[in-house]
Write a protein that holds these residues in place. Structure first.
Motif, PDB file in Angstrom:
ATOM      1  N   LEU A 434      44.225  43.105  45.405  1.00  0.00           N
ATOM      2  CA  LEU A 434      45.674  43.037  45.559  1.00  0.00           C
ATOM      3  C   LEU A 434      46.352  43.925  44.513  1.00  0.00           C
ATOM      4  O   LEU A 434      45.782  44.171  43.442  1.00  0.00           O
ATOM      5  N   ASN A 435      47.575  44.378  44.819  1.00  0.00           N
ATOM      6  CA  ASN A 435      48.250  45.279  43.884  1.00  0.00           C
ATOM      7  C   ASN A 435      48.813  44.569  42.660  1.00  0.00           C
ATOM      8  O   ASN A 435      49.423  45.199  41.799  1.00  0.00           O
ATOM      9  N   SER A 436      48.582  43.265  42.554  1.00  0.00           N
ATOM     10  CA  SER A 436      48.919  42.521  41.343  1.00  0.00           C
ATOM     11  C   SER A 436      47.834  42.627  40.282  1.00  0.00           C
ATOM     12  O   SER A 436      48.034  42.230  39.128  1.00  0.00           O
ATOM     13  N   GLY A 437      46.655  43.138  40.666  1.00  0.00           N
ATOM     14  CA  GLY A 437      45.505  43.161  39.773  1.00  0.00           C
ATOM     15  C   GLY A 437      44.498  42.072  40.084  1.00  0.00           C
ATOM     16  O   GLY A 437      43.440  42.012  39.461  1.00  0.00           O
ATOM     17  N   ALA A 438      44.798  41.230  41.065  1.00  0.00           N
ATOM     18  CA  ALA A 438      43.869  40.153  41.434  1.00  0.00           C
ATOM     19  C   ALA A 438      42.771  40.686  42.342  1.00  0.00           C
ATOM     20  O   ALA A 438      42.981  41.603  43.144  1.00  0.00           O
ATOM     21  N   LEU A 439      41.588  40.090  42.213  1.00  0.00           N
ATOM     22  CA  LEU A 439      40.469  40.342  43.115  1.00  0.00           C
ATOM     23  C   LEU A 439      40.032  38.999  43.666  1.00  0.00           C
ATOM     24  O   LEU A 439      39.765  38.061  42.910  1.00  0.00           O
ATOM     25  N   GLY A 459      39.661  43.494  27.777  1.00  0.00           N
ATOM     26  CA  GLY A 459      40.635  42.444  27.535  1.00  0.00           C
ATOM     27  C   GLY A 459      42.036  42.726  28.023  1.00  0.00           C
ATOM     28  O   GLY A 459      42.929  41.887  27.849  1.00  0.00           O
ATOM     29  N   GLN A 460      42.264  43.884  28.659  1.00  0.00           N
ATOM     30  CA  GLN A 460      43.591  44.228  29.157  1.00  0.00           C
ATOM     31  C   GLN A 460      43.572  44.361  30.675  1.00  0.00           C
ATOM     32  O   GLN A 460      42.583  44.813  31.258  1.00  0.00           O
ATOM     33  N   PRO A 461      44.665  43.984  31.354  1.00  0.00           N
ATOM     34  CA  PRO A 461      44.656  43.950  32.826  1.00  0.00           C
ATOM     35  C   PRO A 461      44.591  45.339  33.441  1.00  0.00           C
ATOM     36  O   PRO A 461      45.057  46.324  32.877  1.00  0.00           O
ATOM     37  N   THR A 462      44.026  45.396  34.633  1.00  0.00           N
ATOM     38  CA  THR A 462      43.999  46.612  35.436  1.00  0.00           C
ATOM     39  C   THR A 462      44.097  46.201  36.901  1.00  0.00           C
ATOM     40  O   THR A 462      44.040  45.010  37.229  1.00  0.00           O
ATOM     41  N   THR A 463      44.210  47.188  37.783  1.00  0.00           N
ATOM     42  CA  THR A 463      44.404  46.916  39.207  1.00  0.00           C
ATOM     43  C   THR A 463      43.426  47.738  40.020  1.00  0.00           C
ATOM     44  O   THR A 463      43.299  48.950  39.816  1.00  0.00           O
ATOM     45  N   GLY A 464      42.728  47.090  40.955  1.00  0.00           N
ATOM     46  CA  GLY A 464      41.799  47.785  41.830  1.00  0.00           C
ATOM     47  C   GLY A 464      42.517  48.427  42.999  1.00  0.00           C
ATOM     48  O   GLY A 464      43.350  47.797  43.658  1.00  0.00           O
TER      49      GLY A 464
END
Length: 488
Positions: A434-439, A459-464
């Motif tokens: 998802l474009n929120s960074g969730a998988l 330790g920092q967020p990213t987006t698939g």
């Protein structure tokens, strides 16, 4: 419950990767901090506009000066234009904003409390803030602002370069609250705005680390049987990584968007978005990236697993879609109507047939005889994957559905809270990015949500943005910040 994935290695990693393309930079040598405002790129291209809604590309990274490790990552509503550390207090001033494309300039000043992470938005009304600068000689009591005009009505195109200077005074900026600074405090002389350019920001980042280089969103990633990994992205039409994690070669292009590996694994098709917002289609050797062929007519690529592919023109008016054999020779043309990037993008992974959206929501298939056959309605433009005798695709009511072929009977549906960027299947596991960074990990047979994780690196967020599963239990994730995550 099955466990989420863990990142085993990161390809394309580099300092300051988290912020994408730098737009503003500030350094505090006393505190040993670096602040970089960046842009992670658009999730829209001429062939697709399905993952953009809700996407937050404007990001601020706070880094440790000696190690270049990212301490904090924050998203802002508007583009970051300027940054400045307070000379005495643990505070960072952030100027943000931009033109809405039709009339107004919107934005805000943000004050980041470095000790707590609290963000304060002190302006009473929205204004584009092009420059922020603390005056050191008054102990940081004065914040100078360069503001855009509220709109372009009075100054026309000149409003893009001229604006107002303001001087705001506070005895204690740590005590400033939201909406505290009124419009009358922003009155000041009109002059050319002191605007930070992207070239200046890039030069500042390059001076901080010789290992930095800009890598845009990874739009597609694939795995070869010999262990090599392929990707296409902004800035590289095609790149190849060795099993050791070293970059073997890269084909420099403006903006790679689609990647289709030939069935013989000797070559790959790449769709490139040009600066003129058209599409170039090229075939490259996977031995060394050498250009083998270019195709005309061009269009969005739709492909079967056996290498047969089609190119659909990105034009509102109806133009024929051309179908090619795996060796690149033309088979013929079919009529599918016009193309709208928000309504017709329908890339299907592991496809045994050529699937398209002919009308918004209507899935059709093109057979070997070039006949167009209707399958079902109710699909939405976006990624899809073929699973057995069914398609898993996005649907019009913010759901992911598994639809049986050929009649489209719903096997299951799963509600999602954000736009889907990619789908992939691994045995009984369906991966949903998802474009929120969730998988999400979903049972592909039942639609049951088995786990959800927020993607992160160091330790920092990213987006698939792209997914590929080379073997059971392993997943490759191309991210919006230009990295490739090898997970298991």
């Amino acid at each position: 419950m099955p466990q989420p994935l863990a990142v085993q290695r990161v390809l394309g990693d580099r300092p300051f990767a988290e912020v994408g393309e730098p737009r503003a930079v500030a350094v505090d040598e006393n505190r040993g901090l670096i602040a970089i405002g960046g842009h992670l790129g658009s999730l829209t291209w001429v062939g697709a506009h399905t993952a953009h809604e809700g996407w937050a590309p404007h990001v601020l990274g706070i880094y440790d000066r000696p190690s270049l490790r990212c301490r904090m990552l924050l998203h802002t509503e508007w583009p970051i234009r300027s940054l400045d550390f307070h000379p005495r207090q643990p505070l960072l001033a952030i100027g943000t904003g931009g033109y809405d494309g039709g009339w107004h300039f919107y934005g805000e000043v943000l004050l980041l409390h470095l000790d707590t992470g609290e963000l304060v938005s002190p302006l009473a009304d929205s204004r584009e803030v092009r420059r922020v600068r603390w005056r050191t000689w008054r102990h940081g009591r004065v914040l100078d602002l360069a503001l855009a005009p509220p709109d372009d009505w009075e100054y026309g195109n000149d409003a893009m370069r001229i604006g107002y200077d303001a001087m705001v005074v506070r005895d204690d900026w740590l005590a400033v609250q939201d909406n505290e600074i009124a419009d009358h405090e922003l009155d000041g002389p009109l002059r050319d705005s002191d605007i930070v350019t992207s070239e200046q920001a890039r030069a500042a980042v390059e001076a901080l680390s010789t290992q930095w280089s800009h890598r845009g969103p990874v739009w597609a990633v694939e795995h070869l049987h010999d262990g090599r990994i392929l990707a296409t992205m902004d800035g590289a039409g095609l790149e190849c990584w060795l099993p050791t994690g070293e970059l073997a070669w890269s084909v420099v292009e403006e903006s790679g968007r689609q990647l289709v590996v030939a069935a013989d694994r000797e070559s790959a098709l790449v769709a490139i978005q040009t600066p003129e917002l058209t599409i170039d289609i090229a075939r490259h050797s996977l031995r060394d990236g050498e250009l083998m062929d270019r195709f005309n007519p061009v269009g969005v690529v739709t492909a079967r697993a056996d290498g047969v592919f089609a190119l659909r023109p990105v034009a509102w008016e109806a133009q024929p879609t051309t179908v090619f054999r795996a060796d690149g020779t033309e088979i013929g043309q079919v009529a599918l109507g016009g193309f709208q990037l928000a309504s017709y993008s329908f890339p299907v992974r592991h496809a045994s047939a050529l699937y398209f959206l002919r009308e918004p929501g209507e899935v059709v298939v093109v057979g070997d005889d070039l006949a167009v056959r209707r399958l079902f309605d109710g699909a939405e433009a976006g990624p899809a994957v073929e699973v057995g005798n069914s398609l898993v695709c996005c649907c019009l009511d913010s759901t992911v559905m598994r639809r049986r072929l050929p009649d489209g009977e719903i096997v299951w549906r799963l509600e999602v809270d954000r736009r889907v960027t990619a789908l992939e299947v691994d045995g009984s596991m369906l991966y949903v990015a998802l474009n929120s960074g969730a998988l999400l990990g979903v049972n592909v047979d039942t639609g049951e949500l088995r786990w959800r994780q927020e993607l992160s690196v160091h330790g920092q967020p990213t987006t698939g943005l792209s997914l590929a599963s080379p073997q059971p239990g392993r997943l490759l994730i191309g991210t919006t910040d230009g990295r490739i995550l090898d997970c298991s």
